[in-house]
Scaffold this motif. Sequence first.
Motif, PDB file in Angstrom:
ATOM      1  N   ALA A   1       3.514  -8.391  -2.140  1.00  0.00           N
ATOM      2  CA  ALA A   1       2.121  -8.053  -2.364  1.00  0.00           C
ATOM      3  C   ALA A   1       1.528  -7.922  -1.034  1.00  0.00           C
ATOM      4  CB  ALA A   1       1.545  -9.329  -2.865  1.00  0.00           C
ATOM      5  N   THR A   2       1.963  -8.480   0.179  1.00  0.00           N
ATOM      6  CA  THR A   2       1.522  -8.130   1.520  1.00  0.00           C
ATOM      7  C   THR A   2       1.730  -6.523   1.958  1.00  0.00           C
ATOM      8  OG1 THR A   2       2.246 -10.364   2.165  1.00  0.00           O
ATOM      9  CG2 THR A   2       2.144  -8.616   3.812  1.00  0.00           C
ATOM     10  N   TYR A   3       2.989  -6.132   1.635  1.00  0.00           N
ATOM     11  CA  TYR A   3       3.460  -4.723   1.694  1.00  0.00           C
ATOM     12  C   TYR A   3       2.509  -3.922   0.975  1.00  0.00           C
ATOM     13  CZ  TYR A   3       6.194  -0.980   3.532  1.00  0.00           C
ATOM     14  OH  TYR A   3       6.339   0.275   4.141  1.00  0.00           O
TER      15      TYR A   3
ATOM     16  N   ASP B   1      -5.452  -2.074   2.987  1.00  0.00           N
ATOM     17  CA  ASP B   1      -5.950  -3.362   3.147  1.00  0.00           C
ATOM     18  C   ASP B   1      -5.181  -4.479   3.901  1.00  0.00           C
ATOM     19  OD1 ASP B   1      -7.784  -5.440   2.737  1.00  0.00           O
ATOM     20  OD2 ASP B   1      -8.104  -5.036   0.718  1.00  0.00           O
ATOM     21  N   ASP B   2      -5.227  -4.235   5.129  1.00  0.00           N
ATOM     22  CA  ASP B   2      -4.538  -5.293   5.878  1.00  0.00           C
ATOM     23  C   ASP B   2      -5.255  -6.628   5.994  1.00  0.00           C
ATOM     24  OD1 ASP B   2      -2.298  -3.803   6.453  1.00  0.00           O
ATOM     25  OD2 ASP B   2      -3.514  -2.956   8.266  1.00  0.00           O
ATOM     26  N   ILE B   3      -6.394  -6.921   5.863  1.00  0.00           N
ATOM     27  CA  ILE B   3      -7.086  -8.129   5.529  1.00  0.00           C
ATOM     28  C   ILE B   3      -6.449  -8.973   4.199  1.00  0.00           C
ATOM     29  CG2 ILE B   3      -9.266  -9.518   5.117  1.00  0.00           C
ATOM     30  CD1 ILE B   3      -9.144  -8.055   7.883  1.00  0.00           C
ATOM     31  N   LYS B   4      -6.285  -8.188   3.340  1.00  0.00           N
ATOM     32  CA  LYS B   4      -5.835  -8.927   1.918  1.00  0.00           C
ATOM     33  C   LYS B   4      -4.356  -8.719   2.268  1.00  0.00           C
ATOM     34  CE  LYS B   4      -5.480  -7.678  -2.877  1.00  0.00           C
ATOM     35  NZ  LYS B   4      -5.647  -6.724  -3.854  1.00  0.00           N
ATOM     36  N   ALA B   5      -3.657  -8.101   2.928  1.00  0.00           N
ATOM     37  CA  ALA B   5      -2.310  -8.263   3.329  1.00  0.00           C
ATOM     38  C   ALA B   5      -2.136  -9.530   4.127  1.00  0.00           C
ATOM     39  CB  ALA B   5      -1.733  -6.976   4.062  1.00  0.00           C
ATOM     40  N   ASP B   6      -2.937  -9.889   4.909  1.00  0.00           N
ATOM     41  CA  ASP B   6      -2.860 -11.012   5.908  1.00  0.00           C
ATOM     42  C   ASP B   6      -2.893 -12.141   4.917  1.00  0.00           C
ATOM     43  OD1 ASP B   6      -2.940 -12.371   8.511  1.00  0.00           O
ATOM     44  OD2 ASP B   6      -4.782 -13.057   7.728  1.00  0.00           O
TER      45      ASP B   6
END
Length: 734
Positions: free
Chosen positions: A320-322, A329-334
């Motif tokens: 899911a991160t990737y 959306d790197d905020i969501k990835a975090d």
Amino acid sequence: MKSARFIATISLLCLSFHVRACIVDTYAPSEYYLFHLVDLPDDTPETFNPNNEENCRLWQQQTSPEIPLDDIYQVVYKFDIESITALKSGIIPEAAKSNQMAQWLVDHDDQEALDFLLLAKNCEWLRLERQSPWYYPSKNDPVRFSLNEVADRAMSQREPRFAGRYALQAVRALISLGRYDDCIRYWSDVEAALSDGLMRQMTLPYIAGAYLHVGNTEEAKRHFIMANDLTNLMACDQHYHNDMNRVEKMELLYESYPDCPEFRTMLWKILGHIEPDRDWGTKWHWGNGEQDDLIRLALLCDKVIQGDKAADKALWAYAATYIAHLQGDDIKADRYMKIAEKTVKDQPLEDAVKVMRMYLDAQLCTYDKAYEQRLFGQLQWLQDMLEKHIDDEAISGTNDFYGLKSCRSYYYWSDAMRCILLGTVCPKMLKSGKTTLALQLANMADYALLNEINAVGITCWDDDFVKRHGGMHITLTLDEFRHYGWFNDYDYGTNFAAMMDTLSANEIANYAKIAEKPRTAFDRFLNAHSYVELDFLNEIIGTHCLREMRYADAERYLSKVSEAYHTRTNVYKKGYLNRDPFSLENRAWSHATDAKLHFARTMRRMEQDIAATAEPNQKALLMIEFGMGIRNSFDYCWALTHYQYGDVWSSLDRDWSEDTSTRNAQRRADVMIRTALASFTDDECAAQAQCRFCNFKTVMERYPYTPTAYDLRGRCDNYRDYHAEKKAFRYNNG
């Protein structure tokens, strides 16, 4: 005449003159594969399949750990019935005299093991007979009768040493006989008494098949799941069909088998390929199918992460991160990454999660001192992983520089470092003005793996080379390669070198000071995994000073460079420094070995002489020489100020003709030469100067009574086109 004018035109005035060689497609560092899933290491010998190997290891436990696996394999899988019968009689067949398993069985008179092996060999032979296309059962079928005997005897054995082995043989025989109900009843009786392990795992698919034959699909599916038999699980479920979407298959599989180990491979097949097509250099664009898969897979990841089933939540959170990262959306990835970090259990996945954390930090963190210290720790760990996992494939991929220069994925730990540092951290460091640290990190990214391997492969078909080295291929250390005299297609082709080429001489000089005298533990760590050679750095700084027309500084830096190093540079090896920068013609120069230093020294002296000379004609001549030196050093003598042409700096893809340094040099040279031509007080000196620039019409119109003009008239056949002079090609004072 026309040839003379042509030479003057391209050498002095046409700054778009390039000498480019063919360059293969390269990829941006950000395009490395970053999603990474691996299975546990497979140490299986080539002659074994996984079950064979585990079975032989189990035999080791049940006999002696001193017996080699290969010897066990030969007895268990290759010996025929006659050979096992001989062993029961205490006779070792001639062909097996050196087999330690056979010797052990005879020496220990292990009739229990030999009885089982004889039954298993009979069972296997009888089952093969029934499967033969020539087999036809009769009323008193001896094969069927014998196989029934094997089944009954195997079912009657309950002693603990080989209980699991006999159970497997009983089930195999019953399935071959079509006695599915008997098989299920027998399994119900013995299942609880059998320990978990290989024999149970090998028996479960047969039990699942028995349930499937009697129509109990749910029990068949349950046993296929326990057996980790994904293929047959899907085959016995009517919901699965051949044209089913791959994410749909995962959704259905999750409902029946939430902790299926095959999910790792399935996720890899999807996410490991939603990236640019590196083999053909095409830019990635998601079609509707890929976008739909990604959206649907993201929803499945959410479902698994939030659900209460026994799934590997870290695996799904990592996926899911990737996906969130791919969607921008790197905020969501975090947020997903934090779940993966809390739930990860197996080491390979934990390592991949750490790499992704490093990448997200590079995307999201403020680039302050705290982040630099965090990055220091992360790089120490990543460098350790890079060193630990180097194998033959990594060495082979690094050997000719091709993978590194073109940013092609081939060794995950190096790929990850280069993706994170070159693709994200360094550009952000440059943008924030931290050029020294950006150069330090780029240097490490380009050399960390290469320094560890320290081997360069050279292949040449030249007869002298083959005779000298005894073959077409030799392997050198990095130091040997740099001193060998070979064309250096790495040091001048790295992202680190390309980054330096976009910076000022002062910025590179600031980096060189830290490289020479590191101040912090971070500096020393970066130096240890980088390429730090002061000749290399001072030569580049001096070249940049020439580009910036800082001739005194250029002389200072270039004088620090050894003559031997000057002759190791690619521009020297290609012969680009043989050109005289003070000539309008493409004339050879005798200063190739110290070309840059001699040019810097000459230009510095002329600059001083121009300032000190009062006599206008002498001053004008000096100004013309100086202006020609500037212009030529950015044109056909470009190797004095640049590296980009002639297959010298392969990471660069820029047109320097419109660069700020080039425009500044062009303006300064133009002003210098025009001012000089306008400042002559002696007509003959002026006529000679105009004649050097092929401005013959100007000579005839402005200085008709000079010796130079008389000479032009006397050779009118050679200079017949002086009347056709073009304004665009002229330096004059009007």
